[in-house]
Design a protein around this motif. Sequence first.
Motif, mmCIF file in Angstrom:
data_model
loop_
_atom_site.group_PDB
_atom_site.id
_atom_site.type_symbol
_atom_site.label_atom_id
_atom_site.label_comp_id
_atom_site.label_asym_id
_atom_site.label_seq_id
_atom_site.Cartn_x
_atom_site.Cartn_y
_atom_site.Cartn_z
ATOM 1 N N LEU A 1 -6.203 1.294 4.860
ATOM 2 C CA LEU A 1 -6.612 0.504 3.293
ATOM 3 C C LEU A 1 -6.366 -0.878 4.545
ATOM 4 O O LEU A 1 -7.486 -2.106 4.041
ATOM 5 C CB LEU A 1 -6.371 0.633 1.777
ATOM 6 C CG LEU A 1 -6.456 1.872 1.698
ATOM 7 C CD1 LEU A 1 -5.793 2.016 0.775
ATOM 8 C CD2 LEU A 1 -7.844 1.355 0.360
ATOM 9 N N ARG B 1 -3.223 4.532 4.172
ATOM 10 C CA ARG B 1 -2.625 3.144 4.773
ATOM 11 C C ARG B 1 -3.654 2.405 5.245
ATOM 12 O O ARG B 1 -4.032 0.907 5.253
ATOM 13 C CB ARG B 1 -1.035 3.165 4.754
ATOM 14 C CG ARG B 1 -0.948 3.895 3.355
ATOM 15 C CD ARG B 1 0.772 3.174 3.344
ATOM 16 N NE ARG B 1 1.734 3.157 4.666
ATOM 17 C CZ ARG B 1 2.231 4.563 5.093
ATOM 18 N NH1 ARG B 1 2.514 5.848 4.083
ATOM 19 N NH2 ARG B 1 3.028 4.855 6.394
ATOM 20 N N HIS C 1 -3.951 3.456 -4.562
ATOM 21 C CA HIS C 1 -2.834 3.316 -3.595
ATOM 22 C C HIS C 1 -2.129 1.822 -3.038
ATOM 23 O O HIS C 1 -1.860 1.422 -2.365
ATOM 24 C CB HIS C 1 -2.524 4.010 -2.247
ATOM 25 C CG HIS C 1 -2.803 5.245 -3.162
ATOM 26 N ND1 HIS C 1 -1.589 6.397 -2.811
ATOM 27 C CD2 HIS C 1 -3.319 6.585 -3.277
ATOM 28 C CE1 HIS C 1 -1.191 7.596 -3.487
ATOM 29 N NE2 HIS C 1 -3.089 7.477 -2.838
ATOM 30 N N ILE C 2 -3.364 1.048 -3.991
ATOM 31 C CA ILE C 2 -3.346 -1.049 -3.856
ATOM 32 C C ILE C 2 -2.283 -1.034 -4.585
ATOM 33 O O ILE C 2 -3.087 -1.979 -5.485
ATOM 34 C CB ILE C 2 -4.509 -0.986 -3.548
ATOM 35 C CG1 ILE C 2 -5.694 -0.827 -2.672
ATOM 36 C CG2 ILE C 2 -4.915 -2.830 -2.652
ATOM 37 C CD1 ILE C 2 -6.888 -0.900 -2.776
ATOM 38 N N LEU D 1 1.027 -1.362 -0.022
ATOM 39 C CA LEU D 1 -0.115 0.277 -0.157
ATOM 40 C C LEU D 1 1.416 1.050 0.189
ATOM 41 O O LEU D 1 2.464 1.225 0.255
ATOM 42 C CB LEU D 1 -1.018 -0.483 1.129
ATOM 43 C CG LEU D 1 -2.157 -1.197 1.686
ATOM 44 C CD1 LEU D 1 -2.182 -1.296 2.728
ATOM 45 C CD2 LEU D 1 -2.808 -1.505 0.284
#
Length: 76
Positions: A27, A24, A67-68, A17
């Motif tokens: 997620l 982060r 962002h993954i 991440l």
Amino acid sequence: MPITLLAMGESARIIGLTGPLLLRQQLSELGFSSGRIVEVAQQTVGNNLIVAIQGSRIALDRKMAHHIHVCLEREE
């Protein structure tokens, strides 16, 4: 590569991440962590994603999904 580059129905393994710490953490709390398998279940009209992870379907804003980072699973 970011999960946003996967096609609908494609699965991949999360490798990390990125982004600010708070993002982060968010997620991670949703179940997105290294080693887990995710699948892009649907791309919505607003260009957002619905992803399947651990038996759940989660809608993500494309900016958040970017962002993954994932890698494709290779069949052997």
